[in-house]
Write a protein that holds these residues in place. Structure first.
Motif, PDB file in Angstrom:
ATOM      1  N   GLU A   1      19.467  77.576   0.641  1.00 19.05           N
ATOM      2  CA  GLU A   1      19.472  76.766   1.861  1.00 19.05           C
ATOM      3  C   GLU A   1      18.322  77.210   2.760  1.00 19.05           C
ATOM      4  O   GLU A   1      17.845  78.346   2.677  1.00 19.05           O
ATOM      5  CB  GLU A   1      20.807  76.929   2.591  1.00 19.05           C
ATOM      6  N   HIS A   2      17.873  76.326   3.628  1.00 19.98           N
ATOM      7  CA  HIS A   2      16.710  76.624   4.476  1.00 19.98           C
ATOM      8  C   HIS A   2      16.966  77.798   5.414  1.00 19.98           C
ATOM      9  O   HIS A   2      16.102  78.629   5.642  1.00 19.98           O
ATOM     10  CB  HIS A   2      16.333  75.389   5.298  1.00 19.98           C
ATOM     11  N   GLY A   3      18.168  77.858   5.967  1.00 23.26           N
ATOM     12  CA  GLY A   3      18.438  78.864   6.998  1.00 23.26           C
ATOM     13  C   GLY A   3      18.947  80.172   6.438  1.00 23.26           C
ATOM     14  O   GLY A   3      20.047  80.615   6.792  1.00 23.26           O
TER      15      GLY A   3
ATOM     16  N   CYS B   1       8.796  90.021 -11.522  1.00 24.03           N
ATOM     17  CA  CYS B   1       8.400  89.947 -10.119  1.00 24.03           C
ATOM     18  C   CYS B   1       9.390  89.061  -9.389  1.00 24.03           C
ATOM     19  O   CYS B   1       9.962  88.126  -9.948  1.00 24.03           O
ATOM     20  CB  CYS B   1       6.961  89.450  -9.952  1.00 24.03           C
ATOM     21  N   ILE B   2       9.626  89.398  -8.136  1.00 24.04           N
ATOM     22  CA  ILE B   2      10.534  88.642  -7.274  1.00 24.04           C
ATOM     23  C   ILE B   2       9.723  88.170  -6.074  1.00 24.04           C
ATOM     24  O   ILE B   2       9.093  88.979  -5.384  1.00 24.04           O
ATOM     25  CB  ILE B   2      11.716  89.507  -6.825  1.00 24.04           C
ATOM     26  N   CYS B   3       9.736  86.866  -5.845  1.00 27.11           N
ATOM     27  CA  CYS B   3       8.904  86.279  -4.794  1.00 27.11           C
ATOM     28  C   CYS B   3       9.697  85.250  -3.998  1.00 27.11           C
ATOM     29  O   CYS B   3      10.715  84.731  -4.461  1.00 27.11           O
ATOM     30  CB  CYS B   3       7.690  85.563  -5.397  1.00 27.11           C
ATOM     31  N   GLY B   4       9.196  84.942  -2.822  1.00 31.34           N
ATOM     32  CA  GLY B   4       9.645  83.777  -2.082  1.00 31.34           C
ATOM     33  C   GLY B   4       8.684  82.636  -2.336  1.00 31.34           C
ATOM     34  O   GLY B   4       7.609  82.820  -2.920  1.00 31.34           O
ATOM     35  N   ASP B   5       9.040  81.446  -1.892  1.00 32.34           N
ATOM     36  CA  ASP B   5       8.180  80.291  -2.142  1.00 32.34           C
ATOM     37  C   ASP B   5       6.865  80.385  -1.388  1.00 32.34           C
ATOM     38  O   ASP B   5       5.825  79.933  -1.885  1.00 32.34           O
ATOM     39  CB  ASP B   5       8.889  78.984  -1.790  1.00 32.34           C
TER      40      ASP B   5
ATOM     41  N   GLY C   1       8.630  69.838   7.012  1.00 29.30           N
ATOM     42  CA  GLY C   1       8.576  68.889   8.107  1.00 29.30           C
ATOM     43  C   GLY C   1       8.005  69.457   9.377  1.00 29.30           C
ATOM     44  O   GLY C   1       7.782  68.723  10.346  1.00 29.30           O
ATOM     45  N   SER C   2       7.748  70.764   9.399  1.00 23.08           N
ATOM     46  CA  SER C   2       7.180  71.405  10.597  1.00 23.08           C
ATOM     47  C   SER C   2       5.908  72.173  10.262  1.00 23.08           C
ATOM     48  O   SER C   2       5.663  73.263  10.772  1.00 23.08           O
ATOM     49  CB  SER C   2       8.212  72.345  11.230  1.00 23.08           C
ATOM     50  N   GLY C   3       5.104  71.636   9.355  1.00 21.45           N
ATOM     51  CA  GLY C   3       3.821  72.254   9.035  1.00 21.45           C
ATOM     52  C   GLY C   3       3.831  73.146   7.820  1.00 21.45           C
ATOM     53  O   GLY C   3       2.840  73.824   7.539  1.00 21.45           O
ATOM     54  N   PHE C   4       4.964  73.180   7.079  1.00 21.18           N
ATOM     55  CA  PHE C   4       5.025  73.986   5.864  1.00 21.18           C
ATOM     56  C   PHE C   4       5.837  73.235   4.820  1.00 21.18           C
ATOM     57  O   PHE C   4       6.798  72.545   5.148  1.00 21.18           O
ATOM     58  CB  PHE C   4       5.704  75.335   6.143  1.00 21.18           C
ATOM     59  N   SER C   5       5.429  73.349   3.571  1.00 21.78           N
ATOM     60  CA  SER C   5       6.219  72.785   2.481  1.00 21.78           C
ATOM     61  C   SER C   5       5.929  73.571   1.213  1.00 21.78           C
ATOM     62  O   SER C   5       4.933  74.287   1.115  1.00 21.78           O
ATOM     63  CB  SER C   5       5.902  71.297   2.268  1.00 21.78           C
ATOM     64  N   SER C   6       6.848  73.456   0.250  1.00 22.84           N
ATOM     65  CA  SER C   6       6.702  74.146  -1.023  1.00 22.84           C
ATOM     66  C   SER C   6       6.689  73.141  -2.162  1.00 22.84           C
ATOM     67  O   SER C   6       7.282  72.062  -2.065  1.00 22.84           O
ATOM     68  CB  SER C   6       7.854  75.139  -1.230  1.00 22.84           C
TER      69      SER C   6
ATOM     70  N   ILE D   1      10.852  85.469 -10.714  1.00 18.77           N
ATOM     71  CA  ILE D   1      11.958  84.919  -9.935  1.00 18.77           C
ATOM     72  C   ILE D   1      11.377  84.402  -8.619  1.00 18.77           C
ATOM     73  O   ILE D   1      10.791  85.172  -7.850  1.00 18.77           O
ATOM     74  CB  ILE D   1      13.026  85.986  -9.625  1.00 18.77           C
ATOM     75  N   VAL D   2      11.507  83.091  -8.371  1.00 21.37           N
ATOM     76  CA  VAL D   2      11.051  82.514  -7.107  1.00 21.37           C
ATOM     77  C   VAL D   2      12.277  82.063  -6.325  1.00 21.37           C
ATOM     78  O   VAL D   2      12.993  81.150  -6.739  1.00 21.37           O
ATOM     79  CB  VAL D   2      10.095  81.329  -7.330  1.00 21.37           C
ATOM     80  N   MET D   3      12.534  82.709  -5.209  1.00 18.09           N
ATOM     81  CA  MET D   3      13.668  82.355  -4.348  1.00 18.09           C
ATOM     82  C   MET D   3      13.156  81.368  -3.297  1.00 18.09           C
ATOM     83  O   MET D   3      12.450  81.743  -2.354  1.00 18.09           O
ATOM     84  CB  MET D   3      14.267  83.613  -3.725  1.00 18.09           C
ATOM     85  N   ASN D   4      13.482  80.110  -3.509  1.00 14.71           N
ATOM     86  CA  ASN D   4      12.864  79.013  -2.763  1.00 14.71           C
ATOM     87  C   ASN D   4      13.822  78.470  -1.702  1.00 14.71           C
ATOM     88  O   ASN D   4      14.745  77.716  -2.004  1.00 14.71           O
ATOM     89  CB  ASN D   4      12.467  77.906  -3.745  1.00 14.71           C
ATOM     90  N   ASN D   5      13.581  78.851  -0.457  1.00 15.95           N
ATOM     91  CA  ASN D   5      14.331  78.265   0.656  1.00 15.95           C
ATOM     92  C   ASN D   5      13.484  77.238   1.408  1.00 15.95           C
ATOM     93  O   ASN D   5      13.859  76.813   2.503  1.00 15.95           O
ATOM     94  CB  ASN D   5      14.840  79.353   1.612  1.00 15.95           C
ATOM     95  N   GLU D   6      12.342  76.872   0.804  1.00 15.45           N
ATOM     96  CA  GLU D   6      11.435  75.865   1.377  1.00 15.45           C
ATOM     97  C   GLU D   6      11.080  76.209   2.828  1.00 15.45           C
ATOM     98  O   GLU D   6      10.972  75.334   3.679  1.00 15.45           O
ATOM     99  CB  GLU D   6      12.051  74.474   1.267  1.00 15.45           C
ATOM    100  N   ALA D   7      10.876  77.509   3.043  1.00 16.58           N
ATOM    101  CA  ALA D   7      10.540  77.970   4.399  1.00 16.58           C
ATOM    102  C   ALA D   7       9.931  79.364   4.323  1.00 16.58           C
ATOM    103  O   ALA D   7      10.088  80.066   3.328  1.00 16.58           O
ATOM    104  CB  ALA D   7      11.787  78.001   5.279  1.00 16.58           C
ATOM    105  N   LEU D   8       9.237  79.737   5.369  1.00 13.64           N
ATOM    106  CA  LEU D   8       8.835  81.135   5.558  1.00 13.64           C
ATOM    107  C   LEU D   8       9.984  81.789   6.312  1.00 13.64           C
ATOM    108  O   LEU D   8      10.005  81.852   7.545  1.00 13.64           O
ATOM    109  CB  LEU D   8       7.522  81.218   6.325  1.00 13.64           C
ATOM    110  N   GLY D   9      10.981  82.258   5.550  1.00 11.45           N
ATOM    111  CA  GLY D   9      12.278  82.588   6.106  1.00 11.45           C
ATOM    112  C   GLY D   9      12.283  83.684   7.151  1.00 11.45           C
ATOM    113  O   GLY D   9      13.012  83.601   8.146  1.00 11.45           O
TER     114      GLY D   9
END
Length: 605
Positions: free
Chosen positions: A572-574, A469-473, A524-529, A496-504
């Motif tokens: 990266e976050h962006g 499975c392939i997921c985001g954080d 820092g803006s209401g979301f964290s992983s 596989i967790v692709m973690n950009n520490e954001a809802l990209g």
């Protein structure tokens, strides 16, 4: 007369139909069914840690096996927790039998307007009806034989989809006389059960009128019309959707191969061809489709032969009447309501047939001697694909796509790969190197975050092969508790967790339309992983965290190990998903824009 306990009959019925794996969560009001599963030597119960996980597992099972699945839950909150998976099955045409426990019938008060009839009672049938083909509560044991046979036939015929059977606890422990396992119902009986009474404004008669507005046939008329049009076409394309899965999909790809006809798919039908098949020209997508798929379908083809594909705005863009203006469109779909979507304004150059794709394709196969060969047109499409693939490969922001391509080669021996919802979904359907026969599973119409991990579990029991499975954080945290299911049953799933520490994907939207105010999407803006590696290891699952630039250095060796593993890749976050159609632009001219000399050259082909 032979008698059998009602839940024993239900399990035996489903087992005889080929369902041996049941997904659910135990509870008082479903305990009789679970006991019957436990006692049946040919049935296995797999307990999730949230009923939504069980529902998605049944969806993944149905997708990967192209067959019916089953999930169960107890009454009240347990049953309600199934609903997201029920909706997923409904919108993606997956045949799944959902069984819910319910309050004893003798506890119902009969008081109209009473908010709740008893502890953990909920009107599950009313809640499920909008997202099922059929939902019924069985209040008398003598009705179960008919209702179960009817529900099975409804789920597995026509446009497939989920059904729900609500079983009060006292009914579960009742007895069935003369159980039957293969009752047949007429088309009229099915239509009346699914669409209601013959109310001309809302029922079976209304449905039949919708069929008539398309062009209902046995497939012969549709095949003859297609053959007539393809004889004069210079640039035909097969467009394949999930509604042409199974045998229809195989026959279509065989036809395409024999006559050198390019194939474009929906996201759900992505695994119809391997990624490197010469006839594979990608996924159509109004926003994030393959550049070459969008260009070929929208402005280069003169005949689009569409089989079981919805042509919704997610696929062809919001300016519907602008899609493929210079091509004739022929649509074959079993759902008459879907065919009411008007693509060409006034239906000019558009023909619809309300009949199963398999029926039509079988007729085409029988008469394929009338179909010419299209090597020159195929060569044009191959040039478009080569040039636009190069444009995308040279786009720096698409480094996550290159990671997916590398990782897919490490996962080539998996039977199925379930992909969650978010930017990683786009990267995956754009760049995953699926092998022939390797299923790629998505939550399509419902687009449910949290789908992939339980769907991969279901796919493992459907295929008997290792899965991934392939997921985001963001998505992985939705059903992270199912790691215990993975550990308990030692399921060979590569996570596989692709973690950009954001809802990209939402962050990208906020960048473009909300002045870079990243509300509830970024650290820092209401979301964290969390640290997913630590979490997986706490469950006893081998896990490794690596930086994105180290994927090729460390990922391959780690994923070669046996058993379940979690690989967390820090990005990266962006991060962004490209190519992307800018709002109002034609779908064949996506950002970042194709260099003008290349664009002009391809448009002249």
């Amino acid at each position: 007369m032979s008698k059998v306990k009602l839940t024993d009959y239900v399990v035996e019925f489903l087992q005889k139909k080929g369902i041996h794996d049941f997904f659910g969560y135990q509870g008082t009001m479903i305990a009789h069914l679970v006991d019957s599963i436990e006692k049946n030597p040919h049935a296995r119960s797999h307990s999730s840690y949230h009923e939504q996980g069980a529902a998605f597992a049944a969806c993944g099972y149905a997708q990967a096996k192209n067959a019916c699945g089953c999930a169960y839950a107890t009454s009240g909150p347990g049953a309600a927790n199934l609903l997201s998976g029920v909706a997923d099955a409904y919108f993606d045409s997956l045949p799944v039998i959902f069984i819910t426990g319910q309050l004893n019938t003798y506890e119902y008060s009969g008081i109209t307007g009473l908010r709740q009839q008893g502890f953990q009672e909920i009107n599950m049938v009313s809640m499920a009806k909008p997202v099922t083909k059929y939902a019924v509560q069985v209040r008398d044991p003598k009705n179960i034989v008919r209702e179960l046979n009817l529900a099975w036939q409804i789920a597995n015929t026509g446009r497939k989809g989920p059904v729900l059977i609500d079983l009060p606890m006292n009914v579960q422990r009742g007895e069935v006389e003369d159980p039957a396992y293969d009752m047949e119902f007429s088309e009229e009986e099915i239509e009346t059960a699914v669409y209601g009474k013959n109310d001309p404004e809302n029922g079976a008669a209304f449905y039949r009128d919708a069929v008539a507005k398309a062009d209902s046939s046995d497939g012969a008329e549709a095949a003859e019309y297609i053959l007539d049009k393809i004889r004069t076409a210079k640039r035909p394309v097969f467009m394949i959707g999930h509604g042409a899965s199974g045998e229809a999909e195989k026959m279509l790809t065989d036809l395409a191969r024999a006559h050198h006809i390019p194939v474009i798919t929906s996201v759900l039908a992505r695994s119809a061809l391997s990624f490197d098949d010469p006839l594979n020209f990608g996924c159509i997508g109004g926003a994030y489709g393959h550049r070459y798929a969008n260009m070929i379908a929208n402005v280069k083809s003169d005949l689009l032969l569409c089989f079981g594909i919805s042509l919704c705005t997610r696929q062809i863009g919001t300016k519907v009447h602008e899609f493929a203006k210079n091509a004739e469109i022929i649509r074959v779909d079993i759902d008459p309501y879907n065919l009411q979507r008007e693509i060409h304004e006034g239906r000019e150059g558009e023909k619809c047939f309300c009949v199963s794709a398999e029926t039509v394709v079988r007729k085409l196969t029988e008469q394929q001697a009338q179909i010419g060969s299209y090597e020159e047109w195929l060569a044009v499409c191959q040039k478009i694909r080569k040039e636009l693939w190069k444009v995308d490969d040279e786009t720096p922001q698409r480094y996550p796509n290159r990671m997916i391509a590398y990782l897919s080669d490490q996962l080539s021996d998996t039977g199925a790969v379930a992909v969650d919802v978010g930017q990683h979904m786009v990267w995956s359907y754009q760049s995953f190197h699926n092998q022939q026969g390797q299923k790629t599973l998505f939550s399509g119409g419902h687009g449910a975050m949290g789908y992939a991990l339980p769907a991969a579990i279901g796919a493992y029991y459907a295929t008997g092969k290792p899965v991934a499975c392939i997921c985001g954080d963001g998505a992985f945290q939705m059903n992270i508790q199912e790691l215990q299911w993975v550990k308990r049953e030692n399921i060979p799933v590569k996570m596989i967790v692709m973690n950009n520490e954001a809802l990209g994907m939402i962050r990208h939207l906020q960048r473009d339309y909300f002045d870079c105010v990243y509300a509830d999407t970024s650290d820092g803006s209401g979301f964290s992983s969390c640290d997913f590696t630590d979490v997986a290891q706490a469950y006893g699952i081998p896990a490794k965290r690596i930086q994105g630039e180290d994927v090729e250095k460390y990922a391959g060796g780690f994923l070669e190990q046996n058993g379940p593993e979690l690989l967390e890749i820090m990005l990266e976050h962006g991060t962004y998903a490209y190519p992307k159609t800018c709002l109002g632009e034609p779908i064949h001219n996506q950002q970042p824009y194709i260099p003008k000399p290349i664009f002009d050259e391809l448009m002249e082909l």
